[in-house]
Design a protein around this motif. Sequence first.
Motif, PDB file in Angstrom:
ATOM      1  N   ARG A 169       0.834  -1.210   0.000  1.00 40.83           N
ATOM      2  CA  ARG A 169       0.000   0.000   0.000  1.00 40.83           C
ATOM      3  C   ARG A 169       0.864   1.254   0.000  1.00 40.83           C
ATOM      4  NH1 ARG A 169      -2.942  -2.965   3.799  1.00 40.83           N
ATOM      5  NH2 ARG A 169      -1.932  -1.801   5.488  1.00 40.83           N
ATOM      6  N   LEU A 170       1.895   1.250   0.835  1.00 42.10           N
ATOM      7  CA  LEU A 170       2.752   2.420   0.950  1.00 42.10           C
ATOM      8  C   LEU A 170       3.447   2.727  -0.375  1.00 42.10           C
ATOM      9  CD1 LEU A 170       4.128   4.544   2.816  1.00 42.10           C
ATOM     10  CD2 LEU A 170       5.914   2.837   3.229  1.00 42.10           C
ATOM     11  N   ILE A 171       4.003   1.706  -0.997  1.00 43.04           N
ATOM     12  CA  ILE A 171       4.738   1.922  -2.245  1.00 43.04           C
ATOM     13  C   ILE A 171       3.804   2.380  -3.355  1.00 43.04           C
ATOM     14  CG2 ILE A 171       6.059   0.763  -4.058  1.00 43.04           C
ATOM     15  CD1 ILE A 171       7.350  -0.952  -1.927  1.00 43.04           C
ATOM     16  N   ARG A 172       2.613   1.770  -3.431  1.00 37.20           N
ATOM     17  CA  ARG A 172       1.682   2.129  -4.501  1.00 37.20           C
ATOM     18  C   ARG A 172       1.077   3.510  -4.282  1.00 37.20           C
ATOM     19  NH1 ARG A 172       0.447  -1.949  -7.956  1.00 37.20           N
ATOM     20  NH2 ARG A 172       0.942  -4.087  -7.301  1.00 37.20           N
ATOM     21  N   GLU A 173       0.586   3.768  -3.069  1.00 35.08           N
ATOM     22  CA  GLU A 173      -0.106   5.028  -2.816  1.00 35.08           C
ATOM     23  C   GLU A 173       0.827   6.228  -2.903  1.00 35.08           C
ATOM     24  OE1 GLU A 173      -1.980   4.561   0.952  1.00 35.08           O
ATOM     25  OE2 GLU A 173      -3.436   3.062   0.234  1.00 35.08           O
ATOM     26  N   ARG A 174       2.053   6.058  -2.432  1.00 34.19           N
ATOM     27  CA  ARG A 174       2.998   7.182  -2.450  1.00 34.19           C
ATOM     28  C   ARG A 174       3.984   7.098  -3.610  1.00 34.19           C
ATOM     29  NH1 ARG A 174       4.889   8.146   3.723  1.00 34.19           N
ATOM     30  NH2 ARG A 174       5.905   9.891   2.663  1.00 34.19           N
ATOM     31  N   GLN A 175       3.810   6.085  -4.443  1.00 32.86           N
ATOM     32  CA  GLN A 175       4.654   5.889  -5.629  1.00 32.86           C
ATOM     33  C   GLN A 175       6.144   5.983  -5.272  1.00 32.86           C
ATOM     34  OE1 GLN A 175       3.081   8.788  -8.492  1.00 32.86           O
ATOM     35  NE2 GLN A 175       1.825   7.165  -9.380  1.00 32.86           N
ATOM     36  N   LEU A 176       6.515   5.288  -4.212  1.00 37.32           N
ATOM     37  CA  LEU A 176       7.901   5.334  -3.754  1.00 37.32           C
ATOM     38  C   LEU A 176       8.859   4.723  -4.767  1.00 37.32           C
ATOM     39  CD1 LEU A 176       7.510   4.364   0.025  1.00 37.32           C
ATOM     40  CD2 LEU A 176       7.627   6.637  -1.008  1.00 37.32           C
ATOM     41  N   TYR A 177       8.358   3.828  -5.598  1.00 39.83           N
ATOM     42  CA  TYR A 177       9.225   3.188  -6.588  1.00 39.83           C
ATOM     43  C   TYR A 177       9.790   4.190  -7.585  1.00 39.83           C
ATOM     44  CZ  TYR A 177       4.787   3.418  -9.132  1.00 39.83           C
ATOM     45  OH  TYR A 177       3.619   3.849  -9.703  1.00 39.83           O
ATOM     46  N   ARG A 178       9.162   5.354  -7.704  1.00 38.03           N
ATOM     47  CA  ARG A 178       9.646   6.362  -8.643  1.00 38.03           C
ATOM     48  C   ARG A 178      10.851   7.125  -8.109  1.00 38.03           C
ATOM     49  NH1 ARG A 178       4.822   9.849 -11.100  1.00 38.03           N
ATOM     50  NH2 ARG A 178       6.578  10.434 -12.449  1.00 38.03           N
ATOM     51  N   ASP A 179      11.162   6.920  -6.832  1.00 38.11           N
ATOM     52  CA  ASP A 179      12.317   7.584  -6.227  1.00 38.11           C
ATOM     53  C   ASP A 179      13.569   6.752  -6.490  1.00 38.11           C
ATOM     54  OD1 ASP A 179      14.183   8.902  -4.717  1.00 38.11           O
ATOM     55  OD2 ASP A 179      13.319   8.350  -2.772  1.00 38.11           O
TER      56      ASP A 179
END
Length: 361
Positions: free
Chosen positions: A250-260
Amino acid sequence: MLTIPLPFVIALFLLVLLIRLAGQRNRALVPVMVFMAACTTLVTIVGLRWSFDLRAVRFAQPIVACMLPPLAWVLFSGLMRSRNGWQLLPHALPVVLVAAVLAADTLFAPVPRSSVDLILAASYFGYGLALLRIASAGPDGLVAVRLSESVPANRAAIVSGLILIVSGAVDLLVAGEFLLDRGAYVAPIIAAANLVSLALLAWVVAFLGQALPPSADTDEPADREPAAAGPVAVSTPTASDKDIVAAIDRLIRERQLYRDPELTLNRLARKAVIPTRRISGAVNRVLGQNVSQLVNGYRIEEAKRLLRETDMVVTAVMFESGFQTKSNFNREFLRAVGMSPSDFRRSGSAGAGAGIAPVRE
């Protein structure tokens, strides 16, 4: 024809690399630069001693050489967890021992030269094994490196540990030469050892230099558990493991952390308020992956979406999905999808019917 001795050529090369790293003004690179400065100093000392027979530096050579293994260990272990200065003091012991032996030899009674080489060999062997132990924790053990570079950084730890062990063997050969032939063949042995040191430095700079985020990333969650001695064993996932993986998803998808592109396991743990080891263990047990592979999966899915739905150039897709280098992007995309990003866009997988933009690199 004027020729420059090889040690000084190597020292000049290392100095150029050191200046380039210093120009990045990245505090996270300070341990790398300290290690590089020590290597540059050692190569210069060896050049002065063996190229010009300048024996005034013979006391400095073993002292600087003894600094390299602890510095290498500090460099890699600092990527696992933060330490204060007091915790690092015991690692000065090999240097203190070598300095004490040299001082005793000068001020009191002659000490066998082989005793210094034996201390050096023990230091190189010991810290080489320590680096292999760090590497045994797997890519997720290096929590302060970029997740996209955690696998190469882990390999760098393995290679560095092996090179230190080889260097320890060289020191044993030097000790044997002094015992049997009074050092008649020490010069070529030490020359070979310098090449080993250069190889070690090249690996550290090439992999760790690009694996570290722009600023130091050593802050950890308050409830962080101690790092394990080895990789997390795959076992039956618990309900808690599944909850952790769901929360991370949820955290990675909602905050799009993978784009960092600078995302590290430390940063992910702080945002999730979950210890790094619990995240790594849960992902390993539930998904059979390490955290780097998990995050790369999100990045690949984002890249596929952009290739299907937009006419962005492939390079722009790479950056938008969180990758930093084209080689890493192409390699991960090929591994996950079975084709290159360009071929994916050209194929029917990229979308239905017409309207697919031509590939632009």
